[in-house]
Design a protein around this motif. Structure first.
Motif, short mmCIF file in Angstrom:
data_model
loop_
_atom_site.label_atom_id
_atom_site.label_comp_id
_atom_site.label_asym_id
_atom_site.label_seq_id
_atom_site.Cartn_x
_atom_site.Cartn_y
_atom_site.Cartn_z
N VAL A 50 0.86 -1.18 0.00
CA VAL A 50 0.00 0.00 0.00
C VAL A 50 0.89 1.24 0.00
O VAL A 50 1.84 1.31 0.79
CB VAL A 50 -0.93 0.00 1.24
CG1 VAL A 50 -1.70 1.30 1.35
CG2 VAL A 50 -1.88 -1.19 1.20
N PRO A 51 0.61 2.21 -0.87
CA PRO A 51 1.41 3.44 -0.88
C PRO A 51 1.44 4.09 0.50
O PRO A 51 0.42 4.13 1.20
CB PRO A 51 0.70 4.33 -1.90
CG PRO A 51 -0.03 3.36 -2.80
CD PRO A 51 -0.43 2.23 -1.90
N THR A 87 10.46 1.84 -2.44
CA THR A 87 9.16 1.58 -3.07
C THR A 87 8.09 2.59 -2.69
O THR A 87 7.07 2.66 -3.35
CB THR A 87 8.62 0.19 -2.66
OG1 THR A 87 8.33 0.20 -1.27
CG2 THR A 87 9.57 -0.91 -3.03
N ASN A 88 8.29 3.32 -1.60
CA ASN A 88 7.28 4.23 -1.07
C ASN A 88 5.99 3.48 -0.71
O ASN A 88 4.90 4.03 -0.77
CB ASN A 88 7.00 5.38 -2.04
CG ASN A 88 6.31 6.53 -1.35
OD1 ASN A 88 6.52 6.78 -0.17
ND2 ASN A 88 5.45 7.23 -2.07
N CYS A 89 6.11 2.20 -0.37
CA CYS A 89 4.97 1.37 0.03
C CYS A 89 5.26 0.69 1.36
O CYS A 89 6.41 0.43 1.70
CB CYS A 89 4.68 0.29 -1.01
SG CYS A 89 3.95 0.92 -2.52
N ARG A 90 4.19 0.39 2.06
CA ARG A 90 4.30 -0.44 3.26
C ARG A 90 3.45 -1.69 3.05
O ARG A 90 2.42 -1.65 2.37
CB ARG A 90 3.81 0.32 4.50
CG ARG A 90 4.90 1.27 4.96
CD ARG A 90 4.55 2.19 6.07
NE ARG A 90 4.02 1.62 7.28
CZ ARG A 90 3.46 2.38 8.22
NH1 ARG A 90 3.37 3.68 8.07
NH2 ARG A 90 2.98 1.83 9.32
N ASN A 91 3.91 -2.78 3.62
CA ASN A 91 3.16 -4.03 3.52
C ASN A 91 1.99 -4.02 4.49
O ASN A 91 2.12 -3.63 5.64
CB ASN A 91 4.07 -5.21 3.86
CG ASN A 91 5.11 -5.47 2.80
OD1 ASN A 91 4.86 -5.29 1.62
ND2 ASN A 91 6.29 -5.88 3.20
N VAL A 92 0.85 -4.44 3.97
CA VAL A 92 -0.32 -4.67 4.80
C VAL A 92 -0.54 -6.18 4.79
O VAL A 92 -0.59 -6.80 3.73
CB VAL A 92 -1.56 -3.92 4.26
CG1 VAL A 92 -2.80 -4.30 5.04
CG2 VAL A 92 -1.33 -2.42 4.33
N ARG A 102 -9.93 -11.96 0.22
CA ARG A 102 -10.46 -11.29 -0.98
C ARG A 102 -11.33 -10.09 -0.60
O ARG A 102 -11.25 -9.03 -1.21
CB ARG A 102 -11.22 -12.27 -1.87
CG ARG A 102 -10.31 -13.18 -2.68
CD ARG A 102 -11.05 -13.94 -3.76
NE ARG A 102 -12.11 -14.79 -3.25
CZ ARG A 102 -11.94 -16.04 -2.82
NH1 ARG A 102 -10.74 -16.57 -2.83
NH2 ARG A 102 -12.95 -16.74 -2.38
N LYS A 103 -12.16 -10.26 0.42
CA LYS A 103 -13.02 -9.16 0.88
C LYS A 103 -12.17 -8.02 1.44
O LYS A 103 -12.40 -6.85 1.12
CB LYS A 103 -14.03 -9.66 1.93
CG LYS A 103 -14.96 -8.59 2.43
CD LYS A 103 -15.84 -8.05 1.32
CE LYS A 103 -16.81 -7.02 1.85
NZ LYS A 103 -17.58 -6.35 0.80
N ILE A 108 -9.62 -2.62 0.83
CA ILE A 108 -8.38 -1.84 0.81
C ILE A 108 -8.18 -1.22 -0.57
O ILE A 108 -7.84 -0.04 -0.69
CB ILE A 108 -7.18 -2.72 1.22
CG1 ILE A 108 -7.29 -3.06 2.71
CG2 ILE A 108 -5.85 -2.04 0.90
CD1 ILE A 108 -6.34 -4.14 3.18
N ASP A 109 -8.40 -2.01 -1.62
CA ASP A 109 -8.26 -1.49 -2.99
C ASP A 109 -9.22 -0.33 -3.24
O ASP A 109 -8.87 0.63 -3.94
CB ASP A 109 -8.48 -2.59 -4.02
CG ASP A 109 -7.32 -3.57 -4.12
OD1 ASP A 109 -6.23 -3.26 -3.59
OD2 ASP A 109 -7.52 -4.65 -4.71
#
Length: 123
Positions: A50-51, A87-92, A102-103, A108-109
């Protein structure tokens, strides 16, 4: 002083996880990009990058949004302590059966999509 106290259990968890990896033949270090404030996620957790500028929206004020996401999806959701380098992202991390993952990913998306549209309406 409080930061030192709260960091000790996390370091112990990280050391324990590294010991487990060594015992099963995966000699690797776990860094803060793969750690949550509560320690390492479950080994079967799904990872959603996620950014950084959106992570706060996923967590929400006082953790309100992440609790809502967990309630709606039925999955456990945690955010990494640090961003993945360059990457300017963090892992969720999302833990749970495929349908709950999936839900959670869908929710999140949607937050990411809305934020990107808000910050750049031409997208």
């Amino acid at each position: 002083m409080a930061a030192q106290l709260s960091n000790k259990p996390q370091q112990q968890q990280q050391n324990q996880l590294n010991d487990v990896y060594k015992k099963v033949g995966q000699d690797c270090e776990i860094d803060d990009t793969m750690m949550t404030p509560y320690g390492p996620p479950n080994a079967s957790a799904y990872i959603i990058p996620v950014p950084n500028d959106i992570v706060g929206l996923i967590i929400g004020k006082g953790g309100e949004t992440i609790r809502e996401l967990q309630s709606k999806s039925g999955a456990k959701i945690q955010v990494a302590v640090k961003e993945v380098e360059a990457t300017n992202c963090r892992n969720v991390f999302v833990e749970g059966p495929d349908d709950k993952y999936r839900k959670a990913k869908e929710l999140i998306d949607e937050i990411i999509k809305v934020q990107k549209q808000t910050s750049n309406p031409q997208v």
